[in-house]
Design an enzyme around this catalytic site. Structure first.
Site, PDB file in Angstrom:
ATOM      1  N   GLY A 125       2.935  -1.103   4.212  1.00 49.34           N
ATOM      2  CA  GLY A 125       2.979   0.333   3.928  1.00 49.34           C
ATOM      3  C   GLY A 125       4.406   0.766   3.605  1.00 49.34           C
ATOM      4  N   GLY A 126       5.068   1.339   4.592  1.00 48.38           N
ATOM      5  CA  GLY A 126       6.403   1.920   4.397  1.00 48.38           C
ATOM      6  C   GLY A 126       7.377   1.022   3.648  1.00 48.38           C
ATOM      7  N   GLY A 137       2.706   2.365  10.709  1.00 49.44           N
ATOM      8  CA  GLY A 137       3.670   3.460  10.542  1.00 49.44           C
ATOM      9  C   GLY A 137       4.364   3.868  11.825  1.00 49.44           C
ATOM     10  N   HIS A 140      -9.446   1.286   4.983  1.00 41.50           N
ATOM     11  CA  HIS A 140      -8.156   1.492   5.651  1.00 41.50           C
ATOM     12  C   HIS A 140      -8.370   2.427   6.837  1.00 41.50           C
ATOM     13  CE1 HIS A 140      -4.045   2.649   6.485  1.00 41.50           C
ATOM     14  NE2 HIS A 140      -3.683   1.553   5.822  1.00 41.50           N
ATOM     15  N   GLU A 143      -6.775   4.847   7.851  1.00 43.04           N
ATOM     16  CA  GLU A 143      -6.582   6.264   7.544  1.00 43.04           C
ATOM     17  C   GLU A 143      -7.836   6.851   6.901  1.00 43.04           C
ATOM     18  OE1 GLU A 143      -2.909   5.650   5.438  1.00 43.04           O
ATOM     19  OE2 GLU A 143      -1.966   5.078   7.328  1.00 43.04           O
ATOM     20  N   GLU A 167      -5.264  -4.774  10.539  1.00 39.12           N
ATOM     21  CA  GLU A 167      -4.249  -3.743  10.725  1.00 39.12           C
ATOM     22  C   GLU A 167      -4.509  -2.993  12.034  1.00 39.12           C
ATOM     23  OE1 GLU A 167      -2.333  -2.634   6.697  1.00 39.12           O
ATOM     24  OE2 GLU A 167      -3.941  -1.238   7.085  1.00 39.12           O
ATOM     25  N   SER A 169       3.624  -2.071  10.292  1.00 39.06           N
ATOM     26  CA  SER A 169       5.077  -2.145  10.499  1.00 39.06           C
ATOM     27  C   SER A 169       5.650  -3.520  10.184  1.00 39.06           C
ATOM     28  CB  SER A 169       5.444  -1.705  11.925  1.00 39.06           C
ATOM     29  OG  SER A 169       5.044  -0.365  12.146  1.00 39.06           O
ATOM     30  N   ASN A 224       0.877  -1.173   0.000  1.00 37.84           N
ATOM     31  CA  ASN A 224       0.000   0.000   0.000  1.00 37.84           C
ATOM     32  C   ASN A 224       0.911   1.219   0.000  1.00 37.84           C
ATOM     33  OD1 ASN A 224      -1.715   2.110   0.463  1.00 37.84           O
ATOM     34  ND2 ASN A 224      -2.360   1.457   2.507  1.00 37.84           N
ATOM     35  N   TRP A 225       1.038   1.844  -1.161  1.00 38.67           N
ATOM     36  CA  TRP A 225       1.961   2.979  -1.273  1.00 38.67           C
ATOM     37  C   TRP A 225       1.442   4.213  -0.542  1.00 38.67           C
ATOM     38  CZ3 TRP A 225       3.759   3.211  -7.141  1.00 38.67           C
ATOM     39  CH2 TRP A 225       4.512   2.067  -7.427  1.00 38.67           C
ATOM     40  N   LYS A 226       0.159   4.212  -0.172  1.00 36.10           N
ATOM     41  CA  LYS A 226      -0.459   5.415   0.410  1.00 36.10           C
ATOM     42  C   LYS A 226      -0.209   6.599  -0.540  1.00 36.10           C
ATOM     43  CE  LYS A 226      -0.073   3.203   4.825  1.00 36.10           C
ATOM     44  NZ  LYS A 226      -0.005   3.285   6.273  1.00 36.10           N
TER      45      LYS A 226
HETATM   46  P1  13P Z   1       3.148   0.370   7.618  1.00 38.33           P
HETATM   47  O1  13P Z   1       3.658  -0.927   7.031  1.00 38.33           O
HETATM   48  O2  13P Z   1       3.886   1.575   7.126  1.00 38.33           O
HETATM   49  O3  13P Z   1       3.037   0.298   9.108  1.00 38.33           O
HETATM   50  O4  13P Z   1       1.649   0.554   7.062  1.00 38.33           O
HETATM   51  C1  13P Z   1       0.761  -0.481   7.172  1.00 38.33           C
HETATM   52  C2  13P Z   1      -0.456  -0.117   6.415  1.00 38.33           C
HETATM   53  O5  13P Z   1      -1.207   0.756   6.803  1.00 38.33           O
HETATM   54  C3  13P Z   1      -0.723  -0.830   5.164  1.00 38.33           C
HETATM   55  O6  13P Z   1      -2.005  -0.563   4.695  1.00 38.33           O
END
Ligand code: 13P
Length: 249
Positions: free
Chosen positions: A232-233, A172, A94, A96, A166, A211, A9-11
């Protein structure tokens, strides 16, 4: 045996140049891995990413979708539009989106339904906040979020979805759920689905997100009810994303 699935997930990250560099490396690093892999990217880059991944073993998806089929909804993107581009996956619910954009359980369920109807595979995110974990209501929160989708779409429809657990406190933050903490919630999700349909539950793909990194991916994905990761990251760093995919085998 369920297949492992690793989705990035590149966000809200990327550029034409960095996407090309990243996917060139991911594409060659992930070639031949016998798992399912996808990257979920910002809307403007869908067409570029589709081109860059053509002929590879990596699918692609979007990060959100409208619950409406079409109409006067300025700024929204419908599931049919995503399908028009050859899109396979879409993330819905998600944390967010739930936190910053008002996606309620009901809206998330409607988005999952819209995605399914158009032929997309929704990746439905559930998870508790730190405050909810500390109040010991994790099971309640995750079950409520899951029920909203199961009730609207029907439990059978879960066979055509992916669930991502999640925990919000792990996203993050560098603070990963321990394999035991994650497994406990994954098992609970599967058991909840099994109450209604044992065969859907047995085949259900449940990802862990929060994470996940090369250093903890193997142990997390070795848990009996963890079928992969939503990253994510680490999905923005080619070597890390490839290492996580390799750890899923
Ligand atoms: P991180 O891997 O950066 O913690 O993000 C997880 C995430 O929200 C994937 O959708």
């Amino acid at each position: 045996m369920r297949r492992k699935f690793v989705a990035g997930n590149w966000k809200m990250h990327g550029s034409l140049k960095s996407n090309a560099d990243l996917l060139r490396e991911v594409r060659s690093g992930a070639a031949g891995l016998d798992i399912d892999i996808a990257v979920c990217v910002p809307y403007p880059y869908l067409a570029q990413v589709a081109d860059l991944l053509e002929g590879s073993n990596i699918a692609w998806g979007a990060q959100d979708v409208s619950e409406h089929a079409q109409g006067a909804y300025t700024g929204e993107v419908s599931a049919a539009m995503l399908v028009d581009f050859g899109c396979k996956y879409v993330i819905v619910g998600h944390s967010e989106r739930r936190t910053y954009y008002g996606d309620t359980d009901a809206i998330v369920a409607a988005k999952a339904e819209a995605a399914l109807k158009a032929g997309l595979i929704p990746i439905v995110c559930v998870g508790e906040t730190l405050e909810e974990r500390e109040r010991n209501v994790t099971a309640e929160v995750v079950t409520r979020q899951l029920n909203a989708v199961a009730e609207r779409c029907g439990v059978k429809a879960l066979a055509d979805m992916v669930i991502a657990y999640e925990p919000v406190w792990a996203i993050g933050t560098g603070r990963t759920a321990t394999p035991e903490q994650a497994q406990e919630v994954h098992a609970l999700i599967r058991a909840r689905v099994a109450r209604d349909d044992a065969s859907v539950a047995a085949g259900l793909c449940i990802l862990y997100g929060g994470s996940m990194k090369p250093g903890n991916a193997r142990e997390l994905m070795a848990q009996p009810d963890i079928d992969g990761g939503l990253i994510g990251g680490a999905s923005l760093v080619a070597a890390d994303f490839v290492a996580i995919c390799a750890a899923a085998r």
